[in-house]
Design a protein around this motif. Structure first.
Motif, PDB file in Angstrom:
ATOM      1  N   ALA A 189     -11.984 -14.637  -6.339  1.00 32.56           N
ATOM      2  CA  ALA A 189     -12.010 -14.014  -7.661  1.00 32.56           C
ATOM      3  C   ALA A 189     -13.434 -13.933  -8.207  1.00 32.56           C
ATOM      4  CB  ALA A 189     -11.112 -14.797  -8.623  1.00 32.56           C
ATOM      5  N   ARG A 211      -1.246 -11.347  -4.884  1.00 26.07           N
ATOM      6  CA  ARG A 211      -1.417 -10.287  -5.889  1.00 26.07           C
ATOM      7  C   ARG A 211      -2.065 -10.840  -7.161  1.00 26.07           C
ATOM      8  NH1 ARG A 211       4.273 -10.068  -6.622  1.00 26.07           N
ATOM      9  NH2 ARG A 211       4.110 -12.084  -5.556  1.00 26.07           N
ATOM     10  N   GLU A 219      -4.043 -11.630 -10.412  1.00 23.49           N
ATOM     11  CA  GLU A 219      -4.507 -10.908 -11.593  1.00 23.49           C
ATOM     12  C   GLU A 219      -5.449 -11.821 -12.369  1.00 23.49           C
ATOM     13  OE1 GLU A 219      -2.648  -9.024 -15.744  1.00 23.49           O
ATOM     14  OE2 GLU A 219      -1.344  -9.408 -14.012  1.00 23.49           O
ATOM     15  N   TYR A 276      -5.282 -13.087  -1.183  1.00 26.10           N
ATOM     16  CA  TYR A 276      -5.556 -12.822  -2.600  1.00 26.10           C
ATOM     17  C   TYR A 276      -4.953 -11.485  -3.041  1.00 26.10           C
ATOM     18  CZ  TYR A 276      -8.503 -12.116  -6.784  1.00 26.10           C
ATOM     19  OH  TYR A 276      -8.958 -11.886  -8.056  1.00 26.10           O
ATOM     20  N   GLU A 277      -5.221 -10.447  -2.256  1.00 28.79           N
ATOM     21  CA  GLU A 277      -4.838  -9.100  -2.674  1.00 28.79           C
ATOM     22  C   GLU A 277      -3.410  -8.726  -2.297  1.00 28.79           C
ATOM     23  OE1 GLU A 277      -7.775  -6.583  -0.907  1.00 28.79           O
ATOM     24  OE2 GLU A 277      -9.317  -7.077  -2.394  1.00 28.79           O
ATOM     25  N   ARG A 278      -2.959  -9.116  -1.120  1.00 29.40           N
ATOM     26  CA  ARG A 278      -1.685  -8.606  -0.613  1.00 29.40           C
ATOM     27  C   ARG A 278      -0.533  -9.599  -0.708  1.00 29.40           C
ATOM     28  NH1 ARG A 278      -2.629  -3.879   2.040  1.00 29.40           N
ATOM     29  NH2 ARG A 278      -4.808  -3.421   2.561  1.00 29.40           N
ATOM     30  N   ASP A 330     -15.777 -11.603  -5.785  1.00 28.32           N
ATOM     31  CA  ASP A 330     -15.489 -10.174  -5.761  1.00 28.32           C
ATOM     32  C   ASP A 330     -15.558  -9.522  -7.140  1.00 28.32           C
ATOM     33  OD1 ASP A 330     -15.079 -10.598  -3.101  1.00 28.32           O
ATOM     34  OD2 ASP A 330     -12.990  -9.938  -3.070  1.00 28.32           O
ATOM     35  N   HIS A 331     -15.268 -10.271  -8.194  1.00 32.21           N
ATOM     36  CA  HIS A 331     -15.140  -9.647  -9.515  1.00 32.21           C
ATOM     37  C   HIS A 331     -16.188 -10.100 -10.524  1.00 32.21           C
ATOM     38  CE1 HIS A 331     -11.383  -7.825  -8.235  1.00 32.21           C
ATOM     39  NE2 HIS A 331     -11.061  -8.984  -7.695  1.00 32.21           N
ATOM     40  N   ARG A 367      -9.299 -13.094   1.254  1.00 26.51           N
ATOM     41  CA  ARG A 367      -9.059 -11.884   0.457  1.00 26.51           C
ATOM     42  C   ARG A 367      -7.721 -11.240   0.798  1.00 26.51           C
ATOM     43  NH1 ARG A 367     -13.609  -9.364   1.595  1.00 26.51           N
ATOM     44  NH2 ARG A 367     -14.751 -10.371  -0.108  1.00 26.51           N
TER      45      ARG A 367
END
Length: 315
Positions: A124, A89, A91, A84-86, A127-128, A81
């Protein structure tokens, strides 16, 4: 989430004109931690301790494939993660196309020299879409003791029809990369050009299980380790499908293993129902070939569209 071990400096004397700030309320840049940062740190410590208690007490479950949801959520996913997030990034596009429940086969392109796309796709979906993605991996993954063990802990298994059928029969969301090592190890010059989708085994599996196929395009992985050459003699010696040369590896040594921070997009296409083909379609090579080709065309077109939408790779 990692919890940093911190120690108060209560016994230290203040220098003239200086003020000592306890480390539990300060960051490395000298500024105070805000309530959100302290709260996140405390939650991370509490979560880590709770995880250790569950492991010691044996209060966790592992399914027949070795999937350990507790270990995956507490250890594997937080590491992925962070990338993934930092770093990447990521989308997401078309998330509504991922079914909330029931079996389905998610079919994606594969790339990146080092297959981090599988990890990002798992984050992805977890989490989503609030689902576990059960990836089907190549034999080599499970021939490496540590990697194979961790892959099974994360819910993945060998890419064989029997395991795929059992997972789909249990209503799981299964992910497959039909290009295999041909896709993940292709030269940078061939980026975003799909390789052959195997022999259509994933289509046969979906037909027999009566589940839809969800095409998926992953943009961003091609730029993390641009493969400009391949040391094939060394690869054969090590039993690997390829030994890549990139602009940073092996020139920069261990530092060259850090992936470049490309901007990622993951697009989920509309589900492709297969009920219309009938029960015997899986035994018809021409039908399997046509569906395979159709899925490949869908993923390729999604890649082109998503590339245009993303724009420059590193901005």
């Amino acid at each position: 989430m990692n919890a940093h071990h911190e120690r108060r400096l209560d016994g230290d004397r203040e220098d003239e004109g200086a003020r000592v700030i306890p480390l539990d309320s300060a960051r490395s840049d000298g500024h105070r931690r805000g309530p959100d940062e302290r709260g996140a740190l405390e939650r991370g410590i509490a979560s880590g301790l709770a995880f250790l208690r569950r492991r010691i007490a044996g209060e966790y479950e592992v399914d027949e494939f070795g999937y350990d949801p507790d270990f995956n959520a507490a250890v594997m996913l937080p590491v992925a993660r962070a990338l993934y997030e930092r770093w990447f990034r990521v989308e997401l596009l078309g998330l509504d196309n991922v079914p909330e429940k029931g079996g389905a086969l998610l079919v994606a392109n594969h790339s990146g020299t080092v297959p981090l796309d599988g990890l990002m796709l798992s984050v992805a979906v977890h989490d989503h879409a609030d689902r576990a993605l059960r990836l089907l991996g190549a034999d080599l993954v499970y021939q490496l003791p540590l990697l194979g063990h961790l892959s099974r802990k994360a819910g993945h298994t060998l890419a064989c029809p029997a395991d795929a059928a059992r997972l789909l029969g249990k209503g799981e969301l299964v992910g497959v990369f039909p290009e295999g090592f041909k896709g993940v190890g292709k030269p940078f010059a061939d980026r975003y050009k799909l390789q052959r989708f195997g022999r259509g085994g994933f289509v046969e599996t979906a037909l027999r299980a009566g589940v839809p196929i969800i095409p998926c395009a992953i943009v961003g992985a091609e730029e993390i380790y641009p493969k400009i050459a391949d040391l094939r003699p060394l690869a054969r010696l090590l039993g690997l499908p390829y030994f890549p040369i990139t602009p940073t590896f092996p020139l920069l040594g261990a530092a060259g293993l850090l992936p470049l921070p490309s901007k990622w997009m993951i697009r989920f296409g509309e589900p492709m129902p297969l009920e219309e083909y009938g029960e015997d379609a899986a035994d018809d090579p021409m039908t399997v070939f046509n569906i395979t080709d159709h899925v490949r065309e869908n993923v390729q077109q999604m890649l082109y569209d998503t590339l245009l939408r993303r724009g420059p790779a590193f901005f």
